[in-house]
Every structure is written in structure tokens, then in C-alpha cells.
Design a protein around this motif. Structure first.
Motif, PDB file in Angstrom:
ATOM      1  N   ILE A 100      -4.017  -9.032  -8.687  1.00 38.44           N
ATOM      2  CA  ILE A 100      -3.688  -9.495  -7.336  1.00 38.44           C
ATOM      3  C   ILE A 100      -5.015  -9.774  -6.635  1.00 38.44           C
ATOM      4  O   ILE A 100      -5.843  -8.876  -6.492  1.00 38.44           O
ATOM      5  CB  ILE A 100      -2.916  -8.417  -6.555  1.00 38.44           C
ATOM      6  N   PRO A 101      -5.226 -11.026  -6.201  1.00 38.45           N
ATOM      7  CA  PRO A 101      -6.490 -11.324  -5.529  1.00 38.45           C
ATOM      8  C   PRO A 101      -6.593 -10.624  -4.171  1.00 38.45           C
ATOM      9  O   PRO A 101      -5.563 -10.353  -3.545  1.00 38.45           O
ATOM     10  CB  PRO A 101      -6.462 -12.848  -5.367  1.00 38.45           C
ATOM     11  N   GLU A 102      -7.796 -10.343  -3.748  1.00 43.42           N
ATOM     12  CA  GLU A 102      -8.080  -9.689  -2.460  1.00 43.42           C
ATOM     13  C   GLU A 102      -7.234  -8.432  -2.239  1.00 43.42           C
ATOM     14  O   GLU A 102      -6.507  -8.341  -1.253  1.00 43.42           O
ATOM     15  CB  GLU A 102      -7.816 -10.634  -1.287  1.00 43.42           C
ATOM     16  N   PRO A 103      -7.289  -7.480  -3.148  1.00 44.83           N
ATOM     17  CA  PRO A 103      -6.384  -6.325  -3.049  1.00 44.83           C
ATOM     18  C   PRO A 103      -6.520  -5.536  -1.747  1.00 44.83           C
ATOM     19  O   PRO A 103      -5.515  -5.078  -1.215  1.00 44.83           O
ATOM     20  CB  PRO A 103      -6.748  -5.464  -4.258  1.00 44.83           C
ATOM     21  N   GLU A 104      -7.746  -5.409  -1.209  1.00 43.89           N
ATOM     22  CA  GLU A 104      -7.911  -4.606   0.012  1.00 43.89           C
ATOM     23  C   GLU A 104      -7.070  -5.170   1.140  1.00 43.89           C
ATOM     24  O   GLU A 104      -6.425  -4.446   1.881  1.00 43.89           O
ATOM     25  CB  GLU A 104      -9.384  -4.581   0.476  1.00 43.89           C
ATOM     26  N   GLY A 130       0.829  -1.207   0.000  1.00 42.85           N
ATOM     27  CA  GLY A 130       0.000   0.000   0.000  1.00 42.85           C
ATOM     28  C   GLY A 130       0.862   1.256   0.000  1.00 42.85           C
ATOM     29  O   GLY A 130       0.604   2.204  -0.738  1.00 42.85           O
ATOM     30  N   ARG A 131       1.910   1.252   0.831  1.00 46.06           N
ATOM     31  CA  ARG A 131       2.791   2.400   0.894  1.00 46.06           C
ATOM     32  C   ARG A 131       3.493   2.626  -0.444  1.00 46.06           C
ATOM     33  O   ARG A 131       3.668   3.752  -0.889  1.00 46.06           O
ATOM     34  CB  ARG A 131       3.834   2.213   1.995  1.00 46.06           C
ATOM     35  N   ASP A 182       0.298  -5.878   3.223  1.00 44.17           N
ATOM     36  CA  ASP A 182       1.359  -6.885   3.295  1.00 44.17           C
ATOM     37  C   ASP A 182       2.673  -6.315   2.773  1.00 44.17           C
ATOM     38  O   ASP A 182       2.701  -5.340   2.031  1.00 44.17           O
ATOM     39  CB  ASP A 182       0.968  -8.113   2.462  1.00 44.17           C
ATOM     40  N   HIS A 183       3.752  -6.957   3.194  1.00 44.39           N
ATOM     41  CA  HIS A 183       5.084  -6.545   2.749  1.00 44.39           C
ATOM     42  C   HIS A 183       5.516  -7.366   1.536  1.00 44.39           C
ATOM     43  O   HIS A 183       5.004  -8.470   1.328  1.00 44.39           O
ATOM     44  CB  HIS A 183       6.086  -6.725   3.891  1.00 44.39           C
ATOM     45  N   PRO A 184       6.483  -6.863   0.768  1.00 41.35           N
ATOM     46  CA  PRO A 184       6.876  -7.546  -0.468  1.00 41.35           C
ATOM     47  C   PRO A 184       7.225  -9.024  -0.292  1.00 41.35           C
ATOM     48  O   PRO A 184       6.905  -9.835  -1.152  1.00 41.35           O
ATOM     49  CB  PRO A 184       8.097  -6.754  -0.932  1.00 41.35           C
TER      50      PRO A 184
END
Lengths: 314, 662, 285
Positions: free
Chosen positions: B189-193, B113-114, B198-200
Motif C-alpha cells: 500500500i503506497p504512503e502507508p503513514e 489503522g484501527r 483512511d476508511h475502507p
């Protein structure tokens, strides 16, 4: 996070346990009868007997050890025979002074280290970079007793701006206290600040050369943001670990700086106790310092884990 | 009236300063154009200057690199002379970029997200300025809009109703988050919210590349530079990423510059191709034309060296002899002249200009400019006469290997693997990363012990050999490693490295060893004088030859080659594959040839075993398996392998995308 | 067969050994010169001094330039040049024994750790324990038992260096043994002992060389600090730290008292640091 703490705790406790054995063994390793050594050559047999009873020197070793640990845990450290007064009070006074010095130095370390690191890594002016590099090399190489003497020469002897030694507690007289604190804290801080600065500089430079910074650059992120939001978060975790280790070094270095600047802290107390062969005090002090050091390490590891998500997930 | 090109690069020169103060001319007089919505492949081997060119376009040359000449015009504005602020406004907004290695291209301490938020925030501040820019560009307004699918009814790209010119202030963090979710959804990307936080390291390689694509497209750029975007990925994942890139850029009308060394990727994904060699453009034209009727001898040589899935087992390709030019030296003539079979005297002395040979094809070759016809098609791979395999030398039965991970997790690398290998036979083992193929190589070479199962060498059980027996097993079974840089001790000379097994197995008297080392070096095509030098003074291909010489030193019966060519350039790959086949024929070696590239494996192997998830899922004769695959995984692997044949000229292959997912 | 692939001619000049290249840089040369001068002064002390280091003359705190006492005298009327030169000599004697001792012991520990996982755990915990006593606190602990003197100084320095070298080499061995060329050597039949001595150790040694230069500066620091704390070499024998420590009460009235050791210690540690930095840069390339 709790799991991580639980994994790190046993080895820390083990180190503490063995360190306590070492400190305990010191008094028993000194040649001769400990009670006679402690009491000094002119003491009466009664004093010797009192010391013997107090330390339980007639009991088997493991009883002596357990008694000592018990005393430590209850805070009942007994009197100091050589220096006079209660050991607990002596240590409490010294601890206040040493903590003040160490925290003052820590502030210098963080401020100077951050300035050295960030300027050294990002300044576009090669003179600035060169100066920072020269300063870090000098601060790192020149031992504190040399910088201490130089600082006293410059600020106390030549300029007369600051006192050459002694202490006024910061809490009782803040303005005067700061004047007394400034030189010893700076002297103590310089090598650690240089190490931190160099580490931070390398870390930032390495992070700025990473692919992810290139990704962000290609996406149009501004250079200032690249530094603060992308490179620094990566450069920081190892620097925090280092800061923890340096805090330990500050504690160790404080012993020396206190001697240079006549700062009445634990180091001075330890020196005094050593010279007067007051081994119980030495023993208590050693264990105290090692405990603080180990705790600082543990705290550092936890902060590191907090900052670096990869460790938490391992 | 023709529309002016979106991007026009003219005579671009890039130079680096080497540590010893010399100059390195990495890009030499490169010119090309890119039209709106076009897909252009830039293809070349390592050191050809293709990545440097891409970085130069964005003003992002690393280290001492600088543009020493030429211009880069984006809608008429020269980016070479533009200031850093102006370039920053171009990056991400007009030209986006994705890089090769998705494992390092994302910041490990920031959440996904960041990452997206940072990019969106960077664009938010500048969008008004950029928007004003775009509005003033008449060409786009007139020529672009009607054809711009962004404004069309097709909503394959969901947009949150915001125009690029709409003000976005720092207040709407929530809006940026919503846009980030949208972008993740867009790249699959599934379930984007949920995954936004999550981290890389919690994503697979393919997913990370998808996230990087989302970041590059966040600013809705007109041009996307993709530098080897699929090189670090498995073939099946590569296929999906290329499909995604194709769909996204088609629907948004983004022009793509795809930098790659893989001719298959070129054929699969791009309309036009630019071939680079030694920092220069040697040929430029429509993909279908260049790949089937090359004009420049280098293009022809490269195409001839590429292993094709359709090439039957037991054939050999011609590599391009020699190694690429030293970019530190000035260039007198054609960069390729030293390796070119068709070179004439003038090629060494006169710089060939890039001239149009037909309406669409340009090439930089003096003889080609005078030739009306393209070069003759490459000689079809010549079948080798190789002797039939002999008796079985190595057998493995039910091999298992489990690695204990941290904590409770453990990882089964090999699960009940059985195989056999005959003298003079090549067994190809193919699989993607994590399939267990490298572990199998190490178990067979006794570098790691097996947990269960049996290994038989010449009929003797050597699964858990004693010290003396291990020594005799190692003399019979040798190994060639993937990474020719890591597998040679940097502190030893080549002579010492090759003599090391001779010494260990007490082959010959000490005073005879130098002669034997020289003989081995000659055998692998190296000058015996190489013995006195350290590995660092050799190229990748030459180092791989040193590795092979070392493996041959104790005269083994079995040679296990773990991805021996995957770290090498295409033209060098063909040389090494040829060398291994020759050695097998001459020495009667039994070869285990491990690779992830099915085309290479088919060509060198008698039989192939396909590995997936630590198991062998299918095994059979090389041609048989490639033409009539039975296992769905083998079929997926075959379908995903990019063949350097233009899409138009390709027979349709049934795709089974459900077999493997990222 | 494969005739087309003759090896290419190497790039002409043979590269110099990286250490020599490192020491030929400006940084390296400056460092070596500084260290060389100080070492020379220490070696030639008996020839240059003119006085014994403990001989007292009637002149206390004579200024520099006094006839017969070019650097002046100290509070007890001892010649400062003689004390400085012999101080250098004493310091060099200590660090030249202590640092190699610590380095060798540390490396032996690391080698033992490489031999067996249990040994590794024991060695690791031992290092942790030594490191739990930060520098000078270790010095206090050792002198608490042994009393002040030359031997405790050497012991403290060596003890402090053991975990430093040990960890460095242990990490180096771990990193190198994971490298592919080690697997290649194993598959090539090379024996375990030879893999360690010919393959792993030469590649793991570079950081140790740099560390020796760094540790020498640390040793100078520990010696001086112990003198300041009154637990160093016993007076009246001079060391750099001892002379400096004695000058402290007279800083205001006789700054020249401190000048000699200040300049010398600074030159020595700066020289060593510059050398270490030069080596480190070249090695990291």
C-alpha cells in the motif's frame, strides 16, 4: 460537515414554514368569527373589539401572518384570554415541566433500550433472551394509557410507594421531584425503549453476522471487543437516528402522559387551551412543538453523519 | 526421520441443522495433512464443503454448524476439543485467515489503522503465552529454525527488531502504529503513514484484499487459510494478489491453504491440491500430477470442463451432466456416482475410502484404486461446424453513455463505442469490472438509452425509438442476464415468466401459449413440468436456462448475453456455454457474449472486442486476438488469465505488469 | 441436443403460502386467537350485554359479581360489561375504517410518487410535513378545528398512517424497480403498467401486510389517547379508552372499574403485535 448541514437545512425550513401556515390557518378554519369564539359567549363587545385589535383580525391575512411571526420572534405573545396571564409565561412554565418529563423519559429510553438490545443480542442464556423478547413485545404493544393505569395501580394504589400524579419541580426539591417524575417518565419511555432495544438488538445481530466481524474473529479478537469495538459502531448510527425520531414521539406522547399523571406541562396547557378555545395559545404551542421536533431531527441527522464516515463522503 | 505434519485433519465431519429441523452433512470424513511451509489448494465447486472445512479448522462454523466427528491436530494439539479461549489464542497467531469478499470483510466505520491496531492488540496480550508455547515445541526449534527465513539474513520482510516473545504492553500504541505502517508497506500500500487514517471505502478492491492480507499476517501465523481470496477481483488484480501472497508466504515460511474453485489459481499458486466434491475429499496429490494425470473421474471431468485460454474459437467442451448431490440426504456410496460416466454398481452402494494410489497421490474411487494407470487425458475440445456468419443485423456507431454522479462528478461508462454483429455470429466482449461492458449490453438491449451515437437494427436507425418501434426492436433483440437469481421474478411461476414476452408481443393465441412454453423449456433442456414451479426450486444453472428460454420466446434475431455463466460453477458453465452455441447454430442467432473470462469468450466467439475504461481498445478475430494481441491492455489481460496448466508445463508468456496496477 | 440436462425432480412437498405458514406458528396462532376473541366479543355485543351501554341503574360503583352486573357498574351506575362490549364495538368500528383508509391513501400517494419525479418530491414533502406533527399533537390540531367526536378520531388515525404506508410502499417500489427481473421484464417487452402491477407491487406488498397489523395497534392507541385527552368520541358513548379514562379517579376505591378495558386493550394489541411479528419473521426469511 458544513456542506451536509447546508443540504439538509432547506427542507427543514420548508417543513417549518408550511407547519406555521397550518398552525396559522387553524384559528381561521374554526367556524364563526374568531374574535367572538375567543371571547366566549358572555363577553362584552369591548372585549371582542380588544381581541380583534390585538390579533389584527381586520387586517389582510398575510399581514396577520407576518404580525404573528413577528410577535413570536420578539417573544411578545400577548395575554391569554381564556386561561389568564401572559401566554409567554404559561408556555415557559409548561415547557419546563415537559422538558423535565421528556428528558427523564429519554434517560429511561437510553438505559432500558441499551439493556434490552445488548442483552437480547448477546446473552447466552435463553431465558434471559426470552424475557427480554417478551418484555419488548409487551412494552411495544401495550399503549401508555394502559401501562400508566397499571403503574398507578401497582406503585401508588397497592404499594403506596410513589405519588399517583402531580409534579414537584426537580430543581426546587430533587428528592421529592424524582418521586413524582419516576412513574410518568417510565410510562412515557417504555414504548420507545422497546423500539430502541429491538432496533439495537437487530443491528448488533446483523453486525455480528457480517464478514468484517468474521475477519476480526479469525484474527483472534476477543468476543467482548468484537461487540464493543466492531459490531456496536456499526449498529449505532441507525439507532441514533431512531433515538432522534423517538424523542419526537416522546414529545407527542408527553401530551397523553401528562393527562394521565396530571403533570402540568405543555400537553396539559394545550388541552386546557383547546377546551377553553384559546386558539392563539394553541397556535403558538403547535408551532413551538413542531419547531422542537424538526430541530431534533436535524440534530439527529448531523450526529448520524458524524458517526458514519460513509455519509460524510458521499 | 520425517517431521510430523504441522496440521493433521482426521475424519472431519461437519453437520448443520436446517430450519425445518433436518440435518445437513456438509463435510464428510475429510482427512489431510499440511507440512510447514507447504502450499495446499483445496478445490471444489459450490457446496463441496471446502469453505466449511476451513471455518471448522478455526472453530468458526456459522449458525447451527458443529463438528460432529474427527480431529484437527495443530502440532499434535486437538483443536476440536479445545476451548474457546484456546481457539482464540490460535486464531491469527498460529492460523490466520483471509476471506473472499474484500468489500465486506473490512469494517466500514473503522479506519485501516484501527483494523490493524485491533489485530495487533489482540495478539499483544497473548504473545507471551503463545511464545512460551512455541518455545516448548521442540520440533519447531530443531526442524524449523535453520530453514526459517524469518531468522535468516534475508530482510525481505522488515521486522522492527521485536521478537514475538518480547512483551508488548498497552502502552506502546505508537509501536503498534509503527508495526501497522510496516505491514501496509509490506503488502504494497503506497504512503502507508497517510493511509492509516483512511476508511475502507477509500480503497480499491485489490487494495482492500492487500489490507486483509496484512491483517492476517500481523500475528505471523504458521498457517494462512485463504478462502477464495481472489474470486471477487479482476484477473489482473487477482494475478498481483496471488504474486504477493506467494512472495510473502515464501519469505516468512508460512504454510498456505488456498481454497478456490478456479483450477487456474490452483495451477498458478500451489504445490499440492485437494479436490473436494459433495463434502468429501475425492483426490489429493501434487498439483502437477493431479492436473495432468487425474485419477478420480470427477477431477478429470472438472478439468475437461474448464475453459482454457489455449482452446481455439469454435470448439465445445463437455460439461459434467447433472447437479451436485443433496447434502441433506445420507450418502450410500460415492458422492459423484450419480454423475459419473464410469460408475459401476458398487459405486452406488459402497463408500470409497481415500487410498494412496502412488507415493504422492490419493484418490477415493473404487475402480481407480484397481487401475494402475491414471485416467486418459480429456478429449481435446471438438471443433464445431458452425455456419459462416450472414448479413449484418446490428450496428452501433459512436455510442456514449455518461452517468451523473452525486454532486459534480459524472462517470463516462461508454466512450465512442462502435461495433457490428452479423446473423449467426458471436461477438465476444471482454473487460474487467467498470470497463463498461454491462452498460453496453443494456444500451444495445434498449434497457438504457444512449447519450450519443447511433444503433442500427437491420439497417434502420433505432437509437431513439418511439413506443411502437421500441416494441418491435425488443422483439428482435433479447437479453440474458448475469445473475440467474435476481433476474427471475420470485412471485411468478416459470411458465408465467417464459410466457411473459409471448403475452407482451402477442405471439400466438393465449390458449397456444402453454404448448409454446413447454416447447421453449424443452429447447433449453428443461422438463416442461418445470412450468408450474417457482424459480426458487431450481439450481443456478437451471435458472439460467429459464432465463434463456424467456429470451428466446419472442424468436429474437439478436441475443445479448451479459456474463451469462460467471455466477455458475465450472461444470455447469460448460453446459450453458454449450447450450448457447447449439441454439445459435440451430436458430441462426446473432450473439453478443459478454464476460470477464477471456478463455470463455475465445471459445464461443467468432470475433472479440476488448473493453477498457468505456472504450473498445482492440477488436479482432477470436484466435487472432488471443494469439497475437496488439494492445498492451489485451496483453496484460492475457498474461493475467490463470490457465489450469501446472507452472512447469506452461509456455512462458511475456508479462507486462506495468500495464495495469491496482 | 443438450439431452444430458433433464430438470431435476423438485423437492417433494409444495411449500405453503408464507402467510399461512406464519399464522400457523405458535406466535401467529396465539395472536390470531386473542384478536379473534376480542373481535367476537365486539361483534356479539348487543347479544351479550344485557343492558344498554348508557342505561343507568341506581347502583354506582357496584363490585363485580353483583346480580345483573357481572363486571359491576361505573360511577354513574352503568353496567360495565355492556360498556366494555360496546366500547370494543366502537373501537373496532373506528380502527376498521381508519386504518384501511390511511393505508389506501398512503399507497395512492406512493403510486403517484412513482409516476413522476416532481410528484415524488411533492409527496415526500407532504409526508415530511405530516410527520412533523408527532401523533397526538396532530390530534390536537385536528380537534382544534373539528371539535371532539368520532370523525376527528378516524381522521387523525388515517392522517397519521398515510406517511407510514406511503413511505413503505415508495421504498418498496424503488427497491424492486432496481432489481434485475424488472429490467428483464422491460427488455421482454412487458408494458410499464403490467410491470408495476404484476412484477413490482406483488414483491413490494409484504411489508404492507405486516404494517396493517402494526397500524391497528397504533389506532387503538390513538383512540384511547384522544379519549384520555377529552378530544375523542363524545361521552356518554363508550369506547375502550373512554371507559378507562373515566375509571382513573376511582382507581383506589374501585379498581375493577379499570380492569375490563385494561385486559381487553392489552389482549387486542398483544394479539395484533404477535400476528405482525409472526408475519414479519416468515417474510424476512
Amino acid at each position: 460537515m458544513r456542506g451536509y448541514l447546508l443540504r439538509r437545512l432547506p427542507s427543514a425550513l420548508l417543513v417549518l414554514l408550511v407547519a406555521s401556515f397550518v398552525a396559522f390557518a387553524l384559528l381561521r378554519l374554526v367556524p364563526g368569527d374568531p374574535a367572538a369564539v375567543l371571547a366566549g359567549p358572555d363577553a362584552s363587545p369591548e372585549t371582542e373589539a380588544a381581541i380583534r385589535t390585538r390579533l389584527g383580525l381586520d387586517a389582510p391575512l398575510h399581514t396577520q401572518y407576518l404580525q404573528w411571526i413577528g410577535d413570536l420572534l420578539t417573544g411578545d405573545l400577548g395575554p391569554s384570554y381564556a386561561i389568564g396571564g401572559q401566554t409567554a409565561d404559561l408556555i415557559a412554565d409548561g415547557l419546563g415541566a415537559t422538558v423535565e418529563l421528556t428528558l427523564g423519559a429519554l434517560l429511561f429510553v437510553v438505559v432500558l433500550g441499551a439493556a434490552f438490545g445488548i442483552l437480547g443480542a448477546t446473552s447466552r442464556n435463553r431465558w434471559v433472551r426470552g424475557t427480554v423478547r417478551a418484555l419488548t413485545t409487551a412494552a411495544l404493544a401495550v399503549p401508555p394509557f394502559v401501562t400508566g393505569v397499571l403503574l398507578v395501580l401497582l406503585f401508588a394504589v397497592l404499594l403506596g410507594a410513589l405519588p399517583p400524579g402531580g409534579r414537584v419541580p426537580l430543581l426546587t426539591a430533587p428528592d421529592l421531584g424524582v418521586q413524582y417524575l419516576l412513574l410518568p417518565a417510565l410510562c412515557l419511555a417504555l414504548p420507545s425503549a422497546a423500539v430502541l432495544g429491538r432496533y439495537l438488538k437487530d443491528g448488533i445481530e446483523r453486525a455480528l453476522a457480517e464478514d468484517y466481524v468474521r475477519t476480526a474473529t479469525a484474527a483472534g479478537v476477543a468476543p467482548r471487543r468484537l461487540l464493543w469495538r466492531h459490531a456496536l459502531p456499526n449498529a449505532l448510527p441507525p439507532v441514533v437516528t431512531l433515538l432522534g425520531m423517538q424523542t419526537g414521539h416522546l414529545l407527542g406522547g408527553a401530551v397523553l402522559v401528562e393527562a394521565i399523571f396530571a403533570w402540568p406541562g405543555l400537553g396539559q396547557l394545550a388541552e386546557q387551551a383547546l377546551v377553553r378555545r384559546d386558539y392563539p395559545v394553541v397556535q403558538d404551542l403547535l408551532l413551538l412543538l413542531v419547531t422542537v421536533f424538526v430541530l431534533v431531527q436535524l440534530l439527529t441527522d448531523l450526529v448520524h453523519a458524524r458517526l458514519d464516515p460513509r455519509i460524510r463522503w458521499e | 526421520m520425517t517431521t510430523p505434519p504441522l496440521l493433521e485433519v482426521q475424519g472431519l465431519d461437519v453437520e448443520f441443522t436446517t430450519p425445518d429441523g433436518g440435518g445437513l452433512h456438509a463435510v464428510r470424513d475429510v482427512s489431510f495433512t499440511l507440512r510447514r511451509g507447504e502450499t495446499l489448494a483445496v478445490v471444489g465447486e459450490s457446496g463441496s464443503g471446502k469453505s466449511t472445512t476451513a471455518l471448522a479448522l478455526l472453530g468458526m462454523l456459522p449458525g447451527t454448524g458443529r463438528i460432529s466427528g474427527g480431529s484437527v491436530r495443530l502440532d499434535g494439539e486437538d483443536l476440536v476439543t479445545a476451548g474457546e479461549d484456546r481457539l482464540r489464542a490460535v486464531r491469527g497467531v498460529r492460523i490466520g485467515m483471509i476471506f473472499q469478499d474484500p468489500m465486506t470483510a473490512l469494517n466500514p466505520v473503522l479506519t485501516i489503522g484501527r483494523h490493524l491496531d485491533e489485530v495487533l492488540r489482540a495478539h499483544a496480550g497473548r504473545d507471551r503465552a503463545a511464545g512460551r508455547d512455541k518455545a516448548s515445541r521442540g520440533d519447531k526449534a530443531t526442524a524449523g529454525d535453520s530453514a526459517d527465513p524469518r531468522t535468516g539474513g534475508d530482510s525481505a520482510v522488515p521486522r522492527s527488531g521485536r521478537d514475538k516473545t518480547a512483551p508488548r504492553t498497552g502502552r506502546d500504541r505508537a509501536a503498534r502504529r509503527a508495526r501497522a505502517v510496516e505491514l501496509l508497506h509490506l503488502v504494497g500500500i503506497p504512503e502507508p503513514e497517510r493511509r492509516l487514517d483512511d476508511h475502507p471505502h477509500q480503497f480499491s478492491g485489490g487494495q482492500r484484499q492487500r489490507i486483509l492480507i496484512a491483517m492476517a499476517l500481523a500475528g505471523e501465523p504458521d498457517i494462512l487459510l485463504a478462502d477464495e481470496p481472489t474470486t471477487a477481483l479482476d484477473a489482473t488484480v487477482q494475478d498481483q494478489i496471488l504474486t504477493l501472497l506467494g512472495e510473502l508466504t515464501r519469505t516468512t515460511g508460512t504454510a498456505v491453504v488456498l481454497i478456490t474453485h478456479n483450477m487456474g489459481v490452483v495451477a498458478r499458486a500451489c504445490e499440492r491440491v485437494l479436490v473436494m466434491y459433495g463434502g468429501t475429499v475425492v483426490e489429493d496429490g501434487p498439483t502437477a500430477e493431479v492436473l495432468t494425470r487425474p485419477r478420480h473421474p470427477y477431477t478429470a471431468g472438472l478439468l475437461a470442463a474448464v475453459l482454457r485460454l489455449s482452446a481455439p474459437s469454435g470448439t465445445r467442451l463437455v460439461g459434467i451432466p447433472g447437479t451436485p448431490p443433496d447434502l441433506r440426504l445420507p450418502l450410500a456410496g460415492c458422492a459423484f456416482a450419480a454423475r459419473c460416466a464410469l460408475a459401476e454398481d458398487r459405486c452406488h452402494t459402497a463408500l470409497p475410502p481415500l487410498v494412496a494410489l502412488t507415493d504422492t497421490v490419493r484418490a477415493a474411487c473404487l475402480p481407480a484404486a484397481e487401475r494402475a494407470e491414471p485416467l486418459p487425458p480429456p478429449v481435446p475440445p471438438t471443433p464445431l461446424d458452425r455456419p459462416a456468419p450472414g448479413a449484418v443485423v446490428l450496428t452501433a456507431e459512436g455510442i456514449r453513455k455518461t452517468y451523473k454522479g452525486r454532486g459534480r462528478r459524472s462517470f463516462t461508462a461508454l466512450d465512442d463505442v462502435s461495433l457490428s454483429l452479423a446473423a449467426g455470429e458471436t461477438l465476444g466482449i471482454v473487460g474487467e469490472s467498470g470497463s463498461g461492458k454491462s452498460t453496453l449490453a443494456r444500451v444495445l438491449a434498449h434497457a438504457h438509452p444512449a447519450d450519443a451515437g447511433r444503433i442500427l437494427l437491420d439497417g434502420r436507425d433505432v437509437t431513439r425509438p418511439g413506443r411502437a418501434e421500441l416494441h418491435s426492436v425488443r422483439r428482435r433483440v433479447q437479453m440474458v442476464f448475469q445473475d440467474p437469481y435476481a433476474s427471475l421474478n420470485p412471485r411468478m411461476t416459470v411458465g408465467e415468466i417464459v410466457a411473459e414476452p409471448l403475452r407482451a408481443f402477442r405471439v400466438g393465441a393465449p390458449e397456444e401459449r402453454p404448448a409454446r412454453v413447454a416447447e421453449l423449456l424443452r429447447l433449453v433442456g428443461l422438463d416442461p413440468a418445470a412450468a408450474d414451479r417457482h424459480p426458487r426450486s431450481f439450481s443456478g444453472g437451471q435458472r439460467q436456462r429459464i432465463g434463456i428460454a424467456r429470451a428466446l420466446a419472442p424468436e429474437p434475431a439478436v441475443l445479448i448475453c451479459d456474463e451469462p455463466v460467471s455466477a455458475l460453477d465450472v461444470s455447469v458453465q460448460a453446459q450453458i456455454v454449450g447450450l448457447l452455441t447449439d441454439l445459435q447454430r440451430d436458430l441462426g442467432l446473432a450473439l453478443v457474449f459478454i464476460a470477464h473470462d477471456l478463455a470463455v469468450v475465445r471459445q464461443v466467439s467468432h470475433r472479440i472486442a476488448v473493453m477498457h475504461g468505456g472504450r473498445i481498445v482492440e477488436t479482432g478475430g477470436a484466435d487472432e486476438l488471443c494469439e497475437r494481441p496488439r494492445d498492451p491492455y489485451t496483453r496484460a489481460l492475457l498474461a493475467a488469465a490463470p490457465d489450469p496448466v501446472p507452472v512447469a508445463a506452461r509456455p512462458s508468456v511475456a508479462r507486462t505488469p506495468e500495464a495495469v496496477s491496482v | 441436443m443438450t439431452a444430458q440436462t433433464a430438470a431435476h425432480p423438485p423437492l417433494a412437498r409444495k411449500p405453503r403460502h408464507p402467510y399461512r405458514a406464519a399464522l400457523a406458528t405458535v406466535r401467529g396462532r396465539t395472536g390470531l386467537t386473542l384478536v379473534g376473541l376480542v373481535v367476537l366479543a365486539g361483534l356479539l355485543a348487543p347479544l351479550l350485554a344485557g343492558h344498554g351501554p348508557t342505561d343507568q341503574s341506581g347502583l354506582a360503583l357496584a363490585p363485580p359479581g353483583t346480580p345483573g352486573h357481572p363486571l359491576g357498574t361505573d360511577d354513574l351506575g352503568r353496567d360495565l360489561l355492556a360498556r366494555l362490549l360496546h366500547g370494543i364495538r366502537a373501537d373496532l368500528g373506528i380502527i376498521a375504517v381508519a386504518v384501511p383508509l390511511g393505508a389506501v391513501l398512503g399507497c395512492l400517494f406512493a403510486l403517484a410518487a412513482a409516476a413522476h419525479p416532481i410528484a415524488d418530491t411533492v409527496v415526500q414533502r407532504t409526508f415530511d410535513l405530516i410527520l412533523a406533527f408527532p401523533g397526538l399533537i396532530l390530534a390536537l390540531a385536528v380537534t382544534a378545528v373539528l371539535g371532539p367526536g368520532r370523525l376527528p378520531v378516524i381522521l387523525v388515525i388515517a392522517l397519521a398512517e398515510i406517511p407510514v404506508f406511503g413511505r413503505l410502499l415508495r421504498t418498496g417500489i424503488l427497491v424492486q424497480s432496481g432489481r434485475e427481473y424488472v429490467t428483464a421484464a422491460r427488455v421482454g417487452g412487458t408494458s410499464g403498467r403490467r410491470i408495476l402491477t404484476r412484477h413490482i407491487l406483488p414483491n413490494a406488498a409484504d411489508p404492507l401486510v405486516v404494517q396493517i397489523a402494526v397500524s391497528l395497534t397504533v389506532a387503538v392507541f390513538i383512540e384511547g389517547a384522544m379519549s384520555f385527552l377529552g378530544v375523542g368520541v363524545r361521552p356518554p358513548e363508550p369506547t375502550l379508552g373512554a371507559v378507562l379514562s373515566q375509571s382513573m379517579p376511582y382507581l383506589a376505591q374501585a379498581p375493577h372499574f379499570a380492569a375490563g378495558p385494561l385486559v381487553t386493550v392489552t389482549a387486542l394489541v398483544l394479539g395484533l403485535s404477535l400476528t405482525a411479528e409472526a408475519l414479519n419473521r416468515e417474510i424476512r426469511r
